[in-house]
Write a protein that holds these residues in place. Structure first.
Motif: not given
Length: 410
Positions: A11-19, A129-138, A143-147
């Motif tokens: 299976p895919i192994c993705l570490v999910v972060l939200c910044i 995988t790092t998830t960036y949540s936008g501000g001001f409507g962005q 960002k995916l960093e594959p192994d």
């Protein structure tokens, strides 16, 4: 029949972060002029932030992906992320920025890319995988960093070996071969060249099968897909579970193909007698053709597809190998079976194969065939070839509704 199976489908192994991007803050280098409306400041921050996101530049045209099975299930936003991913993976990018904000969905798209593109042997589906949540409507982005399993000169060397092995096979396929003949040739080639080994190196990719000649189901199925696509045949990599005679369920991978406009299933792994535990060292391989262009009715006796996708119906049984070669029994006809046994012996063939239409016909034929008709045929073989003793053996498979008699002529 004893089957030993381990799918080896990782299976895919993705570490999910939200910044967060500092919602409500003024970006670096952005000064609020006296009396300037707040919404104008927000627009400036958004514009600067978006300029700083190094989204993966796409070098893949939409037309190149036409007909790819999993790509076809995506919406327009997901298709863009798919193309960004595929471009980045081809280039071994360490960071791939995607126009998508849902990590779970990107996880699925990542798997879709790998399932549609078996040539990506250097990527095993793992990464961060790092998830960036936008501000001001962005908009949010990821960002995916594959192994990567391989890169640089090692990757290029392996790619050269794969292409050479594939070319050696492809040059043997006649230019006027039908689609069915091409599928059959790929099926037979991989079964004859590859051994099922759970500890084979690189067993999740095509290198293991095409170059190493040892793999598990993932290697068999991806190599089937790779070679058939080279021959212009639609072939998809599909996953699910299987159940054997022991009643245990295990993860597995096989293929969906299109032949002359109709869809069928192909399971090269289950066609290999080494996988089925039927071959000893030095013994000739007796390919199992039950999973060559078979229908859903035939396959679903033992296989179950994973949910989440709408698969085309595989209803036709015209390409059933045993039906095409006079080995298929729609009903129990004792005299017909006797005649087939004798014809096999007259021709000096090493086995008599009987594939029955369903469990009911199999049960009707089983005892009579093995306890009466085979003994009569053995006596006939002795008279026909002047043997004082006749040796034969047989295999029976109630799951596949098949019986094979093996004859010895000396």
């Amino acid at each position: 029949m004893r089957r030993r199976r381990r799918a080896g489908c990782l299976p895919i192994c993705l570490v999910v972060l939200c910044i967060g991007l500092g919602v409500g803050c003024i970006g670096a280098g952005i000064m609020k002029e006296k009396g300037e409306p707040l919404h104008l400041v927000q627009e400036k921050v958004q514009k600067v932030a978006q300029q700083k996101i190094p989204y993966q530049e796409v070098s893949i045209a939409e037309a190149e992906l036409e007909g790819r099975f999993y790509y076809g299930f995506l919406n327009e936003e997901e298709k863009l992320a798919y193309r960004e991913l595929l471009t980045g993976l081809r280039e071994n990018r360490e960071e791939i920025y995607l126009h998508h904000g849902e990590a779970e969905r990107v996880n699925t798209i990542f798997q879709n890319v790998l399932n549609d593109n078996p040539e990506l042997f250097w990527c095993d589906g793992r990464g961060t995988t790092t998830t960036y949540s936008g501000g001001f409507g962005q908009e949010s982005y990821i960002k995916l960093e594959p192994d990567y399993v391989y890169s640089g000169s090692k990757k290029e060397q392996m790619l050269t070996e794969i292409e050479a092995a594939a070319e050696e096979f492809l040059t043997k396929v006649p230019g006027d071969a039908s689609e069915y003949e091409k599928i059959r040739m790929v099926y037979e080639y991989l079964i004859q060249m590859v051994d099922y080994q759970t500890d084979a190196p690189d067993n999740q990719n095509i290198y293991s099968a095409l170059v190493g000649h040892a793999s598990v189901c993932a290697g068999y199925a991806r190599s089937t897909q790779y070679l058939l696509e080279k021959l212009g045949i639609f072939c998809a990599y599909v996953t699910g579970t299987t159940v054997g005679t022991d009643g245990n369920s295990t993860n597995h991978a096989w293929n969906l193909v299109r032949c002359d406009g109709s869809y069928y299933f192909v399971d090269t792994t289950w066609g290999d007698p080494v996988f089925c535990g039927e071959v000893s060292e030095g013994q000739e391989r007796n390919i199992t053709y039950d999973f060559l262009c078979c229908s859903g009715r035939e396959l679903f006796r033992t296989h179950t597809l994973d949910e989440g996708y709408e698969y085309p119906e595989c209803a036709k049984e015209d390409l059933n190998y045993y039906r095409r070669n006079g080995m298929y029994e729609e009903s129990f006809d004792q005299e017909r079976i006797r005649e087939r046994l004798y014809n096999t012996i007259d021709a000096g063939e090493r086995d008599s194969v009987f594939k029955f239409a369903d469990e009911e016909v199999y049960e009707q034929a089983h005892n009579t065939l093995l306890k009466e008709l085979v003994r009569d045929a053995a006596a006939y073989l002795g008279r026909r070839y002047g043997l004082s003793e006749v040796e034969y053996s047989y295999s029976e498979d109630p799951l596949l509704c098949k019986i094979i008699i093996f004859w010895k002529y000396e």
